[in-house]
Design a protein around this motif. Structure first.
Motif, short mmCIF file in Angstrom:
data_model
loop_
_atom_site.label_atom_id
_atom_site.label_comp_id
_atom_site.label_asym_id
_atom_site.label_seq_id
_atom_site.Cartn_x
_atom_site.Cartn_y
_atom_site.Cartn_z
N ALA A 18 43.26 38.75 37.24
CA ALA A 18 42.95 38.59 35.83
C ALA A 18 41.73 38.09 35.64
CB ALA A 18 43.94 37.76 35.10
N ASP A 19 40.99 37.34 36.38
CA ASP A 19 39.88 36.88 36.21
C ASP A 19 38.64 37.42 37.15
OD1 ASP A 19 41.05 34.74 34.78
OD2 ASP A 19 40.87 33.28 36.44
N GLY A 20 39.08 38.44 37.99
CA GLY A 20 38.09 39.18 38.69
C GLY A 20 37.34 40.22 38.13
N PRO A 21 36.53 40.87 39.00
CA PRO A 21 35.37 41.76 38.58
C PRO A 21 35.92 43.26 38.12
CG PRO A 21 35.59 41.70 40.89
CD PRO A 21 36.43 40.71 40.59
N TYR A 22 37.26 43.45 38.57
CA TYR A 22 37.50 44.82 37.94
C TYR A 22 37.73 45.15 36.61
CZ TYR A 22 39.29 45.48 42.99
OH TYR A 22 39.51 45.46 44.33
N PRO A 23 37.24 46.53 36.28
CA PRO A 23 37.28 46.79 34.85
C PRO A 23 38.81 46.57 34.54
CG PRO A 23 36.30 48.75 36.14
CD PRO A 23 36.79 47.49 37.08
N TYR A 24 39.15 46.29 33.09
CA TYR A 24 40.34 46.29 32.59
C TYR A 24 41.39 47.48 33.11
CZ TYR A 24 44.45 45.85 29.52
OH TYR A 24 45.70 45.85 29.18
N PRO A 25 40.98 48.78 32.78
CA PRO A 25 42.15 49.63 33.30
C PRO A 25 42.43 49.55 34.77
CG PRO A 25 40.29 50.71 32.15
CD PRO A 25 39.73 49.31 32.31
N VAL A 26 41.51 49.35 35.70
CA VAL A 26 41.65 49.08 37.27
C VAL A 26 42.92 47.85 37.08
CG1 VAL A 26 41.10 48.47 39.67
CG2 VAL A 26 39.86 50.26 37.90
N LYS A 27 42.53 46.82 36.76
CA LYS A 27 43.43 45.60 36.56
C LYS A 27 44.65 45.93 36.21
CE LYS A 27 39.74 42.09 35.79
NZ LYS A 27 39.38 40.94 34.86
N ARG A 28 44.87 46.57 35.05
CA ARG A 28 45.97 47.14 34.68
C ARG A 28 46.93 47.98 35.56
NH1 ARG A 28 44.87 50.10 29.69
NH2 ARG A 28 45.06 51.88 30.94
N ARG A 29 46.03 48.95 36.27
CA ARG A 29 46.99 49.93 37.26
C ARG A 29 47.25 49.03 38.22
NH1 ARG A 29 45.53 51.83 41.87
NH2 ARG A 29 43.40 51.31 41.64
N VAL A 30 46.51 48.11 39.06
CA VAL A 30 46.88 47.26 40.15
C VAL A 30 47.86 46.48 39.82
CG1 VAL A 30 46.03 45.49 41.64
CG2 VAL A 30 44.53 47.58 40.93
N GLY A 31 47.93 45.91 38.54
CA GLY A 31 49.06 44.88 38.39
C GLY A 31 50.24 45.51 37.75
N SER A 32 50.30 46.81 37.42
CA SER A 32 51.42 47.70 36.95
C SER A 32 52.66 47.48 38.02
CB SER A 32 51.09 48.86 36.32
OG SER A 32 50.92 49.86 37.36
N ASP A 33 53.62 48.16 37.52
CA ASP A 33 54.93 48.40 38.05
C ASP A 33 54.48 49.61 39.20
OD1 ASP A 33 56.35 46.46 36.74
OD2 ASP A 33 57.53 47.72 35.43
N VAL A 34 53.83 50.40 39.00
CA VAL A 34 53.18 51.27 40.17
C VAL A 34 52.06 50.96 40.67
CG1 VAL A 34 54.56 53.34 38.93
CG2 VAL A 34 52.39 52.71 38.30
N GLY A 35 51.55 49.94 40.91
CA GLY A 35 50.47 49.59 41.33
C GLY A 35 50.61 49.05 42.56
N HIS A 36 50.08 47.74 42.87
CA HIS A 36 50.28 47.10 44.26
C HIS A 36 50.97 45.85 44.01
CE1 HIS A 36 47.21 49.42 45.89
NE2 HIS A 36 46.21 49.24 45.00
N LEU A 37 51.55 45.34 45.00
CA LEU A 37 52.46 43.92 45.04
C LEU A 37 51.47 42.88 45.08
CD1 LEU A 37 55.39 44.71 47.56
CD2 LEU A 37 55.57 45.04 45.10
N SER A 38 51.58 42.02 43.99
CA SER A 38 50.90 40.50 44.17
C SER A 38 51.87 39.73 45.15
CB SER A 38 51.36 39.89 42.84
OG SER A 38 52.73 39.49 42.58
N ASN A 39 51.09 38.68 45.37
CA ASN A 39 51.71 37.63 46.56
C ASN A 39 53.14 37.10 46.04
OD1 ASN A 39 49.10 37.54 47.73
ND2 ASN A 39 48.46 35.97 46.79
N ASP A 40 53.16 36.96 44.62
CA ASP A 40 54.64 36.54 43.99
C ASP A 40 55.48 37.55 44.34
OD1 ASP A 40 53.71 34.11 43.54
OD2 ASP A 40 53.25 34.52 41.35
N GLN A 41 55.18 38.77 44.14
CA GLN A 41 56.24 40.02 44.24
C GLN A 41 56.53 40.07 45.77
OE1 GLN A 41 53.68 42.60 42.04
NE2 GLN A 41 55.21 43.09 40.78
N ALA A 42 55.69 40.17 46.32
CA ALA A 42 55.79 40.21 48.01
C ALA A 42 56.82 39.05 48.48
CB ALA A 42 54.60 39.99 48.72
#
Length: 101
Positions: A18-42
């Motif tokens: 959320a605080d990082g350098p990626y543009p909002y659309p990339v953040k939204r994709r990475v954090g979505s249900d079809v994106g990448h697993l977060s530490n908490d999800q893992a």
């Protein structure tokens, strides 16, 4: 599940993304249900996948921008500790071979 080795994507820390350098659309994709697993999800997946045969857990595909190597290892190790499970936990570094026992 009956496995001795489990490799789990642990791509990002939610707050760092959320605080990082990626543009909002990339953040939204990475954090979505079809994106990448977060530490908490893992960690939640590991909790569901723990089995008696499991000896080693490796956090994989760790973002160099939105994570540290310490955070996913700690998240996964916490699951193992809470379950009093003997599995070892490590984080795979980008571009470095990982040796597991």
């Amino acid at each position: 599940m009956h496995a001795r080795l489990l490799a789990l994507e642990s791509n990002h820390d939610v707050q760092m993304l959320a605080d990082g350098p990626y543009p909002y659309p990339v953040k939204r994709r990475v954090g979505s249900d079809v994106g990448h697993l977060s530490n908490d999800q893992a960690a939640a997946e590991l909790e569901a996948l723990l089995c008696d045969e499991l000896e080693q857990v490796v956090a994989m595909h760790i973002s160099q921008n939105n994570n540290t190597y310490r955070l996913p290892a700690e998240s996964l190790a916490a699951v193992v500790r809470r379950a009093s499970h003997p599995a070892a936990v490590q984080a795979a570094l980008q571009s470095v071979l990982v040796s597991v026992g």
